[in-house]
Write a protein that holds these residues in place. Structure first.
Motif, PDB file in Angstrom:
ATOM      1  N   UNK A   1      11.148   4.160 -24.550  1.00 21.99           N
ATOM      2  CA  UNK A   1      12.436   4.355 -25.202  1.00 21.99           C
ATOM      3  C   UNK A   1      13.012   5.703 -24.798  1.00 21.99           C
ATOM      4  N   UNK A   2      14.304   5.723 -24.496  1.00 21.34           N
ATOM      5  CA  UNK A   2      14.973   6.966 -24.112  1.00 21.34           C
ATOM      6  C   UNK A   2      16.306   7.050 -24.840  1.00 21.34           C
ATOM      7  N   UNK A   3      16.516   8.156 -25.551  1.00 23.07           N
ATOM      8  CA  UNK A   3      17.710   8.282 -26.376  1.00 23.07           C
ATOM      9  C   UNK A   3      18.479   9.542 -26.031  1.00 23.07           C
ATOM     10  N   UNK A   4      19.776   9.391 -25.832  1.00 19.80           N
ATOM     11  CA  UNK A   4      20.701  10.515 -25.774  1.00 19.80           C
ATOM     12  C   UNK A   4      21.860  10.151 -26.692  1.00 19.80           C
ATOM     13  N   UNK A   5      22.860  10.965 -26.742  1.00 24.76           N
ATOM     14  CA  UNK A   5      24.017  10.674 -27.581  1.00 24.76           C
ATOM     15  C   UNK A   5      25.023   9.881 -26.755  1.00 24.76           C
ATOM     16  N   UNK A   6      25.193   8.587 -27.075  1.00 29.73           N
ATOM     17  CA  UNK A   6      26.072   7.750 -26.267  1.00 29.73           C
ATOM     18  C   UNK A   6      27.539   7.941 -26.613  1.00 29.73           C
ATOM     19  N   UNK A   7      27.841   8.807 -27.566  1.00 31.26           N
ATOM     20  CA  UNK A   7      29.244   9.101 -27.838  1.00 31.26           C
ATOM     21  C   UNK A   7      29.746  10.268 -26.980  1.00 31.26           C
ATOM     22  N   UNK A   8      28.983  10.628 -25.943  1.00 25.36           N
ATOM     23  CA  UNK A   8      29.438  11.640 -24.994  1.00 25.36           C
ATOM     24  C   UNK A   8      30.424  11.053 -24.000  1.00 25.36           C
ATOM     25  N   UNK A   9      30.670  11.789 -22.910  1.00 24.86           N
ATOM     26  CA  UNK A   9      31.660  11.328 -21.928  1.00 24.86           C
ATOM     27  C   UNK A   9      31.175  11.610 -20.511  1.00 24.86           C
ATOM     28  N   UNK A  10      31.712  10.811 -19.591  1.00 25.86           N
ATOM     29  CA  UNK A  10      31.339  10.896 -18.187  1.00 25.86           C
ATOM     30  C   UNK A  10      32.580  10.642 -17.342  1.00 25.86           C
ATOM     31  N   UNK A  11      32.828  11.515 -16.364  1.00 25.47           N
ATOM     32  CA  UNK A  11      33.917  11.346 -15.401  1.00 25.47           C
ATOM     33  C   UNK A  11      33.351  11.559 -14.009  1.00 25.47           C
ATOM     34  N   UNK A  12      33.516  10.563 -13.138  1.00 29.73           N
ATOM     35  CA  UNK A  12      33.000  10.629 -11.765  1.00 29.73           C
ATOM     36  C   UNK A  12      34.168  10.545 -10.797  1.00 29.73           C
ATOM     37  N   UNK A  13      34.186  11.467  -9.846  1.00 35.08           N
ATOM     38  CA  UNK A  13      35.232  11.490  -8.812  1.00 35.08           C
ATOM     39  C   UNK A  13      34.559  11.341  -7.462  1.00 35.08           C
ATOM     40  N   UNK A  14      34.673  10.160  -6.842  1.00 33.59           N
ATOM     41  CA  UNK A  14      34.029   9.860  -5.564  1.00 33.59           C
ATOM     42  C   UNK A  14      35.059   9.871  -4.450  1.00 33.59           C
ATOM     43  N   UNK A  15      34.670  10.470  -3.317  1.00 30.87           N
ATOM     44  CA  UNK A  15      35.593  10.658  -2.203  1.00 30.87           C
ATOM     45  C   UNK A  15      36.020  12.112  -2.140  1.00 30.87           C
ATOM     46  N   UNK A  16      36.214  12.670  -0.945  1.00 32.85           N
ATOM     47  CA  UNK A  16      36.527  14.101  -0.818  1.00 32.85           C
ATOM     48  C   UNK A  16      37.742  14.548  -1.617  1.00 32.85           C
ATOM     49  N   UNK A  17      38.829  13.768  -1.584  1.00 28.85           N
ATOM     50  CA  UNK A  17      40.036  14.188  -2.301  1.00 28.85           C
ATOM     51  C   UNK A  17      39.807  14.202  -3.806  1.00 28.85           C
ATOM     52  N   UNK A  18      39.130  13.182  -4.309  1.00 29.43           N
ATOM     53  CA  UNK A  18      38.862  13.108  -5.741  1.00 29.43           C
ATOM     54  C   UNK A  18      37.900  14.211  -6.168  1.00 29.43           C
ATOM     55  N   UNK A  19      36.859  14.458  -5.357  1.00 26.61           N
ATOM     56  CA  UNK A  19      35.902  15.512  -5.689  1.00 26.61           C
ATOM     57  C   UNK A  19      36.582  16.873  -5.714  1.00 26.61           C
ATOM     58  N   UNK A  20      37.483  17.118  -4.772  1.00 27.78           N
ATOM     59  CA  UNK A  20      38.210  18.391  -4.741  1.00 27.78           C
ATOM     60  C   UNK A  20      39.117  18.526  -5.962  1.00 27.78           C
ATOM     61  N   UNK A  21      39.763  17.431  -6.356  1.00 29.27           N
ATOM     62  CA  UNK A  21      40.629  17.473  -7.540  1.00 29.27           C
ATOM     63  C   UNK A  21      39.826  17.835  -8.781  1.00 29.27           C
ATOM     64  N   UNK A  22      38.671  17.180  -8.994  1.00 30.89           N
ATOM     65  CA  UNK A  22      37.882  17.464 -10.185  1.00 30.89           C
ATOM     66  C   UNK A  22      37.347  18.889 -10.161  1.00 30.89           C
ATOM     67  N   UNK A  23      36.940  19.363  -8.985  1.00 29.30           N
ATOM     68  CA  UNK A  23      36.425  20.728  -8.882  1.00 29.30           C
ATOM     69  C   UNK A  23      37.480  21.753  -9.269  1.00 29.30           C
ATOM     70  N   UNK A  24      38.747  21.417  -9.057  1.00 27.03           N
ATOM     71  CA  UNK A  24      39.832  22.349  -9.355  1.00 27.03           C
ATOM     72  C   UNK A  24      40.257  22.336 -10.819  1.00 27.03           C
ATOM     73  N   UNK A  25      39.783  21.332 -11.600  1.00 27.44           N
ATOM     74  CA  UNK A  25      40.176  21.245 -13.007  1.00 27.44           C
ATOM     75  C   UNK A  25      39.367  22.226 -13.851  1.00 27.44           C
ATOM     76  N   UNK A  26      39.991  22.772 -14.908  1.00 25.18           N
ATOM     77  CA  UNK A  26      39.225  23.631 -15.818  1.00 25.18           C
ATOM     78  C   UNK A  26      38.011  22.889 -16.357  1.00 25.18           C
ATOM     79  N   UNK A  27      36.866  23.542 -16.336  1.00 29.33           N
ATOM     80  CA  UNK A  27      35.645  22.836 -16.711  1.00 29.33           C
ATOM     81  C   UNK A  27      35.556  22.604 -18.208  1.00 29.33           C
TER      82      UNK A  27
END
Length: 597
Positions: A1-27
């Protein structure tokens, strides 16, 4: 059994342009991982790990299975689908091996996964608003999704409210490689219908399966946890079984009632709480609290959500969170696997009418048309029954959710209707119905309910409200192992004649108090019908919102028809509170998330 908090969030940006956009956003809060080809932002309980050159990103609350196993399988060249299929619990998972991004929803898509594709990139998120903020999202409303919403009170996957943004269906895997997407379903409920025979034996077996599932979903002793308790058979059985598992521990339970009499099951909730020896808490939701909460619901849900029971669900979770509870157990899914929905029995009656000789049905249809259409509710109900019972399934089943289809010409403007065919929602339901591999019609309807009423409505409702309170929820009656077992039971064990939950009630005869086993199904409905009819303040919220300048400028709906719905509701000709509430929530959500500030 493995438990984390599933009410968290995840955002994935795949591809160079998308990765660059996410890197530029305030963390802000959370963690960033990845490289120039893929970056991800993780918050709350989302976790990242590397196994053999594979980056795994996800949210997990697993009853069986380990998050490390899927990336290990991928690193070894095996298909991770084999791992995900056997997992029990809730998860949203993504694997990146440097060339292919593989994303998986859990068996019932209890944690939504939205994705947006553009040339050379893919964005995936557990929150739709994360994609709305990207430069590749046009933020254009999809009229077909709105039309589905008006019929179902929710937007079924893969559609979303926004053009170009899709949602991964239940039990599905998305693969993105070289700018191309491939989606496959890795799991569906099956109905082998091969478990029959001695009823006493089958009742004992079912009782053992139910106990095993409920007990497996019990949180760790160190967690602060409790149970939803409506007073219905499912929430009551979950609470009592958990209490009997550890008699030395008083399980907290949380129940919500209403100021209006006859709209809740608090009397039965008290019976269940006493039988369980529960540390029970009770709350009340009234009209004023609902008026205050109505605009706030737009912030709890990724998309417009028209099920009014979101209000008491949120209130129940707020009551629990106030006690420091971090995990709740719910009985969602019991009706759909044990045969408890009222409309299953009602469909048996309609099916009997449908099988009548054609001349008799023609006579019944003439009578139905003659008596309906006025302001006498009883006569309208007779006409409604005859009309619905004259249809085959799933068309007949759809008539429970066909408001916009039924009033297509009167409700929709020509410009909007040109973008959403009258039968579009019905066809979506037919497609899902056709997926259900079962001999018994009841099982095909139960499959339809699991994929629509549960995956697209109930779980969306609970997850959105729980996420707003920072509470995780577990669903032992949606355990894939239990769902598969009940799929093997013959349909007669679910609904026999007009008796619902036939085998379930035998199996848990020594668990559920007699009063709860014998009561009629009630549901968890908010008394908005009363408030719209009797309270000028509540009607004002509806009319002011739906007749606002912004609502009129959309040019989607005929305002005179909406005004007529409210008049007829107040007059008692028909209960139009559900579609009026759905229209209200649609407009409030659009004002909050789509319209320019």
């Amino acid at each position: 059994m493995s438990t984390t908090r599933v009410c968290g969030s995840l955002l994935i940006a795949a591809g160079p342009a998308a990765a660059a956009w996410l890197a530029a956003q305030p963390q802000g809060a959370g963690e960033r991982v990845g490289d120039a080809r893929l970056r991800a932002h993780l918050d709350g309980g989302a976790q990242a790990r590397r196994e053999g050159g594979v980056l795994a990103l996800g949210l997990h609350d697993l009853i069986a299975g380990e998050p490390a196993h899927a990336p290990i399988a991928a690193a070894q060249g095996r298909n991770p689908v084999e791992v995900w299929t056997d997992w029990r619990g809730r998860f949203a998972e993504a694997l990146w091996d440097g060339d292919t991004l593989t994303v998986a929803s859990d068996h019932f898509d209890s944690i939504p996964l939205y994705y947006l594709e553009a040339p050379g990139l893919l964005l995936v998120a557990t929150h739709l608003r994360a994609l709305l903020a990207s430069p590749w999202c046009a933020r254009e409303v999809d009229p077909l999704a709105v039309y589905h919403y008006l019929n179902f009170s929710c937007i079924p996957a893969p559609a979303t409210i926004c053009r170009g943004v899709r949602r991964l269906p239940p039990g599905s895997v998305l693969r993105w490689r070289d700018g191309r997407i491939d989606i496959e379903r890795y799991w569906r409920p099956t109905y082998t219908e091969d478990v029959d025979g001695d009823e006493d034996l089958r009742a004992r077996e079912l009782a053992a399966q139910i106990r095993a599932s409920v007990e497996a979903y019990r949180p760790a002793a160190a967690d602060r946890w409790g149970c939803f308790l409506s007073g219905g058979t499912d929430s009551s059985s979950v609470l009592i079984l958990l209490s009997r598992q550890r008699p030395d521990v008083r399980v907290p339970s949380y129940s919500i009632g209403f100021e209006e009499q006859g709209y809740d099951e608090l009397a039965y909730a008290r019976i269940a709480a006493e039988a369980a020896g529960s540390d029970a808490r009770y709350g009340t939701v009234g009209m004023r609290q609902t008026l205050e909460m109505a605009p706030r619901l737009a912030d709890f849900y990724d998309q417009p959500f028209g099920n009014a029971s979101a209000v008491p669900t949120y209130a129940c979770l707020a009551l629990a969170r106030g006690d420091g509870i971090r995990t709740m157990l719910a009985g969602d899914g019991g009706d759909e696997i044990f045969g408890g929905n009222e409309r299953y029995a009602k469909d048996r009656v309609m099916q009997a009418y449908y099988r009548l000789p054609r001349p008799l049905k023609a006579l019944g249809g003439a009578i139905g048309r003659a008596v309906s259409g006025g302001r006498m509710r009883l006569l309208n109900r007779i006409g409604n029954f005859v009309e619905r019972a004259s249809l085959p399934n799933p068309d007949r089943f759809y008539t429970d959710d066909s408001f916009a289809s039924d009033h297509y010409d009167a409700l929709l403007t020509p410009d909007f209707a040109a973008q959403a065919a009258r039968d579009a929602s019905l066809q979506a339901l037919r497609d899902i119905y056709a997926e259900g591999q079962a001999r018994a019609e009841l099982h095909r309807l139960m499959y339809l309910d699991l994929m629509m009423a549960i995956a697209q409505n109930d779980l969306v409702k609970v997850h959105g409200a729980a996420r707003a309170q920072g509470v995780d929820v577990r669903f032992p009656y949606l355990d894939p192992a239990l769902v598969e077992y009940t799929g093997g039971l013959v349909a007669d064990y679910k609904v026999r004649g007009l008796h619902k939950r036939y085998l379930f009630k035998r199996a848990l005869a020594d668990v559920l108090p007699q009063a709860i086993r014998a009561k009629k199904k009630h549901g968890f409905g908010l008394p908005i019908a009363v408030w719209m009819k009797e309270a000028a303040e509540f009607r004002a919220l509806v009319t002011d919102t739906l007749s606002s300048r912004r609502a009129r400028e959309r040019g989607w709906f005929r305002n005179d028809f909406i005004e007529r719905l409210l008049r007829e509701h107040v007059a008692g000709a028909w209960d139009y509170s559900a579609p009026l509430w759905a229209l209200l929530q649609l407009e409030l959500w659009l004002e909050r998330h789509i319209d320019p500030n």
